[in-house]
Design a protein around this motif. Sequence first.
Motif, PDB file in Angstrom:
ATOM      1  N   ASN A  86       1.785 -18.096  16.975  1.00 28.02           N
ATOM      2  CA  ASN A  86       1.977 -19.536  17.158  1.00 28.02           C
ATOM      3  C   ASN A  86       1.958 -19.883  18.642  1.00 28.02           C
ATOM      4  O   ASN A  86       1.362 -20.890  19.057  1.00 28.02           O
ATOM      5  CB  ASN A  86       3.302 -19.967  16.527  1.00 28.02           C
ATOM      6  N   ASN A  87       2.592 -19.035  19.454  1.00 28.81           N
ATOM      7  CA  ASN A  87       2.590 -19.213  20.900  1.00 28.81           C
ATOM      8  C   ASN A  87       1.184 -19.076  21.465  1.00 28.81           C
ATOM      9  O   ASN A  87       0.789 -19.803  22.390  1.00 28.81           O
ATOM     10  CB  ASN A  87       3.529 -18.192  21.542  1.00 28.81           C
ATOM     11  N   PHE A  88       0.404 -18.163  20.897  1.00 22.75           N
ATOM     12  CA  PHE A  88      -0.970 -17.935  21.343  1.00 22.75           C
ATOM     13  C   PHE A  88      -1.825 -19.185  21.148  1.00 22.75           C
ATOM     14  O   PHE A  88      -2.548 -19.617  22.049  1.00 22.75           O
ATOM     15  CB  PHE A  88      -1.567 -16.764  20.565  1.00 22.75           C
ATOM     16  N   TYR A  89      -1.738 -19.790  19.986  1.00 25.00           N
ATOM     17  CA  TYR A  89      -2.549 -20.975  19.690  1.00 25.00           C
ATOM     18  C   TYR A  89      -2.025 -22.248  20.355  1.00 25.00           C
ATOM     19  O   TYR A  89      -2.787 -23.190  20.588  1.00 25.00           O
ATOM     20  CB  TYR A  89      -2.637 -21.188  18.174  1.00 25.00           C
ATOM     21  N   ASP A  90      -0.716 -22.276  20.629  1.00 26.96           N
ATOM     22  CA  ASP A  90      -0.109 -23.492  21.182  1.00 26.96           C
ATOM     23  C   ASP A  90       0.112 -23.425  22.690  1.00 26.96           C
ATOM     24  O   ASP A  90       0.837 -24.255  23.239  1.00 26.96           O
ATOM     25  CB  ASP A  90       1.251 -23.748  20.512  1.00 26.96           C
ATOM     26  N   SER A  91      -0.519 -22.466  23.361  1.00 29.03           N
ATOM     27  CA  SER A  91      -0.241 -22.260  24.785  1.00 29.03           C
ATOM     28  C   SER A  91      -0.534 -23.505  25.630  1.00 29.03           C
ATOM     29  O   SER A  91       0.243 -23.856  26.517  1.00 29.03           O
ATOM     30  CB  SER A  91      -1.046 -21.062  25.315  1.00 29.03           C
ATOM     31  N   GLU A  92      -1.638 -24.194  25.335  1.00 27.92           N
ATOM     32  CA  GLU A  92      -1.990 -25.396  26.109  1.00 27.92           C
ATOM     33  C   GLU A  92      -1.028 -26.539  25.807  1.00 27.92           C
ATOM     34  O   GLU A  92      -0.601 -27.260  26.712  1.00 27.92           O
ATOM     35  CB  GLU A  92      -3.426 -25.813  25.801  1.00 27.92           C
ATOM     36  N   LYS A  93      -0.697 -26.718  24.540  1.00 24.84           N
ATOM     37  CA  LYS A  93       0.219 -27.792  24.152  1.00 24.84           C
ATOM     38  C   LYS A  93       1.608 -27.547  24.733  1.00 24.84           C
ATOM     39  O   LYS A  93       2.257 -28.480  25.228  1.00 24.84           O
ATOM     40  CB  LYS A  93       0.295 -27.884  22.626  1.00 24.84           C
ATOM     41  N   ASP A  94       2.077 -26.297  24.690  1.00 28.32           N
ATOM     42  CA  ASP A  94       3.399 -25.973  25.215  1.00 28.32           C
ATOM     43  C   ASP A  94       3.480 -26.157  26.720  1.00 28.32           C
ATOM     44  O   ASP A  94       4.550 -26.458  27.253  1.00 28.32           O
ATOM     45  CB  ASP A  94       3.769 -24.527  24.853  1.00 28.32           C
ATOM     46  N   LEU A  95       2.358 -25.995  27.393  1.00 29.45           N
ATOM     47  CA  LEU A  95       2.328 -26.194  28.844  1.00 29.45           C
ATOM     48  C   LEU A  95       2.607 -27.654  29.189  1.00 29.45           C
ATOM     49  O   LEU A  95       3.183 -27.960  30.229  1.00 29.45           O
ATOM     50  CB  LEU A  95       0.962 -25.775  29.409  1.00 29.45           C
ATOM     51  N   ILE A  96       2.236 -28.553  28.282  1.00 30.36           N
ATOM     52  CA  ILE A  96       2.496 -29.985  28.473  1.00 30.36           C
ATOM     53  C   ILE A  96       3.922 -30.332  28.050  1.00 30.36           C
ATOM     54  O   ILE A  96       4.644 -31.028  28.761  1.00 30.36           O
ATOM     55  CB  ILE A  96       1.495 -30.839  27.660  1.00 30.36           C
ATOM     56  N   ASN A  97       4.332 -29.826  26.891  1.00 27.14           N
ATOM     57  CA  ASN A  97       5.632 -30.200  26.322  1.00 27.14           C
ATOM     58  C   ASN A  97       6.809 -29.425  26.905  1.00 27.14           C
ATOM     59  O   ASN A  97       7.892 -29.987  27.082  1.00 27.14           O
ATOM     60  CB  ASN A  97       5.606 -29.988  24.805  1.00 27.14           C
TER      61      ASN A  97
ATOM     62  N   LYS B 208      10.796 -32.302  15.893  1.00 23.28           N
ATOM     63  CA  LYS B 208      10.024 -31.524  16.874  1.00 23.28           C
ATOM     64  C   LYS B 208       8.695 -32.210  17.176  1.00 23.28           C
ATOM     65  O   LYS B 208       8.237 -32.203  18.317  1.00 23.28           O
ATOM     66  CB  LYS B 208       9.772 -30.106  16.336  1.00 23.28           C
ATOM     67  N   ASP B 209       8.087 -32.801  16.164  1.00 24.61           N
ATOM     68  CA  ASP B 209       6.841 -33.544  16.394  1.00 24.61           C
ATOM     69  C   ASP B 209       7.073 -34.754  17.287  1.00 24.61           C
ATOM     70  O   ASP B 209       6.214 -35.104  18.107  1.00 24.61           O
ATOM     71  CB  ASP B 209       6.244 -33.996  15.055  1.00 24.61           C
ATOM     72  N   LEU B 210       8.218 -35.400  17.126  1.00 25.86           N
ATOM     73  CA  LEU B 210       8.556 -36.527  18.003  1.00 25.86           C
ATOM     74  C   LEU B 210       8.777 -36.043  19.437  1.00 25.86           C
ATOM     75  O   LEU B 210       8.386 -36.715  20.398  1.00 25.86           O
ATOM     76  CB  LEU B 210       9.808 -37.239  17.484  1.00 25.86           C
ATOM     77  N   GLU B 211       9.401 -34.888  19.575  1.00 30.09           N
ATOM     78  CA  GLU B 211       9.598 -34.294  20.901  1.00 30.09           C
ATOM     79  C   GLU B 211       8.265 -33.982  21.575  1.00 30.09           C
ATOM     80  O   GLU B 211       8.085 -34.192  22.778  1.00 30.09           O
ATOM     81  CB  GLU B 211      10.377 -32.978  20.789  1.00 30.09           C
ATOM     82  N   ASN B 212       7.335 -33.452  20.778  1.00 33.23           N
ATOM     83  CA  ASN B 212       6.090 -32.913  21.323  1.00 33.23           C
ATOM     84  C   ASN B 212       4.907 -33.869  21.207  1.00 33.23           C
ATOM     85  O   ASN B 212       3.762 -33.452  21.278  1.00 33.23           O
ATOM     86  CB  ASN B 212       5.736 -31.607  20.590  1.00 33.23           C
ATOM     87  N   ILE B 213       5.189 -35.143  21.037  1.00 30.43           N
ATOM     88  CA  ILE B 213       4.116 -36.106  20.791  1.00 30.43           C
ATOM     89  C   ILE B 213       3.102 -36.164  21.943  1.00 30.43           C
ATOM     90  O   ILE B 213       1.904 -36.358  21.725  1.00 30.43           O
ATOM     91  CB  ILE B 213       4.712 -37.519  20.522  1.00 30.43           C
TER      92      ILE B 213
ATOM     93  N   LEU C 211      -3.957 -32.923  22.645  1.00 27.47           N
ATOM     94  CA  LEU C 211      -4.778 -31.879  22.036  1.00 27.47           C
ATOM     95  C   LEU C 211      -5.220 -32.210  20.614  1.00 27.47           C
ATOM     96  O   LEU C 211      -5.664 -31.343  19.877  1.00 27.47           O
ATOM     97  CB  LEU C 211      -4.022 -30.548  22.063  1.00 27.47           C
ATOM     98  N   ASN C 212      -5.091 -33.496  20.253  1.00 28.56           N
ATOM     99  CA  ASN C 212      -5.626 -33.998  18.982  1.00 28.56           C
ATOM    100  C   ASN C 212      -4.992 -33.356  17.754  1.00 28.56           C
ATOM    101  O   ASN C 212      -5.685 -33.048  16.780  1.00 28.56           O
ATOM    102  CB  ASN C 212      -7.159 -33.826  18.941  1.00 28.56           C
ATOM    103  N   TYR C 213      -3.681 -33.162  17.799  1.00 26.85           N
ATOM    104  CA  TYR C 213      -2.951 -32.711  16.620  1.00 26.85           C
ATOM    105  C   TYR C 213      -2.638 -33.939  15.765  1.00 26.85           C
ATOM    106  O   TYR C 213      -2.094 -34.933  16.268  1.00 26.85           O
ATOM    107  CB  TYR C 213      -1.635 -32.035  17.016  1.00 26.85           C
ATOM    108  N   HIS C 214      -2.938 -33.883  14.490  1.00 24.69           N
ATOM    109  CA  HIS C 214      -2.712 -35.023  13.604  1.00 24.69           C
ATOM    110  C   HIS C 214      -1.326 -34.931  12.965  1.00 24.69           C
ATOM    111  O   HIS C 214      -1.181 -34.686  11.767  1.00 24.69           O
ATOM    112  CB  HIS C 214      -3.809 -35.099  12.539  1.00 24.69           C
ATOM    113  N   THR C 215      -0.302 -35.142  13.789  1.00 25.33           N
ATOM    114  CA  THR C 215       1.062 -35.129  13.288  1.00 25.33           C
ATOM    115  C   THR C 215       1.457 -36.548  12.873  1.00 25.33           C
ATOM    116  O   THR C 215       0.763 -37.522  13.185  1.00 25.33           O
ATOM    117  CB  THR C 215       2.033 -34.618  14.364  1.00 25.33           C
TER     118      THR C 215
END
Length: 301
Positions: free
Chosen positions: A73-84, A191-196, A202-206
């Motif tokens: 999960n960390n591998f795929y979310d590395s770019e998103k986590d860098l923002i959040n 968590k989705d509200l936190e990471n919006i 990154l175009n996540y459809h949450t």
Amino acid sequence: MASLMNKRFLLKMLSLFSVVRGYNILMIVIAQYLASAFILAPDLPLREVFFDDNLFFLILSTATVIASGYIINNFYDSEKDLINRPKKTMLDRIVGQRTKLSVYFILNMFAVFFASYVSFKTVVFFSLYIFAIWFYSHRLKKILFVGNLVASIIAIVPFFAVFVYYRNTETVIFIHAAFLFLMIAMRELVKDLENIKGDLALNYHTIPVVYGEKWSKLFLGILFIISILPNLLLTQKFDVGYMDYYFYASFLLLILFMLILYFSKAKWQYLILHNILKFIIVAGVFSILLIDPDTLLNRVF
């Protein structure tokens, strides 16, 4: 020179511990053992539960799979986590992506090996669990509603594993599971509200990205209302010992949660809400001991 190498090694171990969220895994292990002893097999002596080899390897397999799941999960979310979460991400990045993938595959192999001690069916179960976590991290988490639903199911699977092992089908167990599932589902949405910000980039459809914060809060309100039902059933219809105090307290905390949610707009406010839900879940783990504290010592022998 040796001192510097030791510091680098310790830093990498700390980074890897951060990636696999070792504290979460420890809580899951404790929760599985307590659920086994006090909910799923309440008539067995405690030593038969805690020193059951099959249960040990079942829980060990679960912990190993979850650790590998956090890595992928960390591998795929590395770019998103860098923002959040830039600070945590910098710590996580001390260990390279190639090393993370290597550890991921090694952990999965160990998980299957541990499962083979129990039975072939257990091997199949955990193989499917590994695939489900990978497929969720790779594709499903970006899909509206599906991501939240699958994440909540994946989080509750460890308890399903021990439930199948003991084959206890009492109704009260399903009510406990329903309450836990709803708390996890609420946490995932918060968590989705936190990471919006990162999800939007990154175009996540949450749900917050597609419907906005107002509708997300409405969905959380619906989940809160639904959670009242298992809470009432567990306190009024079923005998859960002194654990009913936990459910009364969790209800009050959820009311506080809804009040804070109504006024929340900033990320730090959503973090407070996340921590309230996390506290309810963690407190629920240890409150299992309250189900039958009077006979706790008698069950040792």
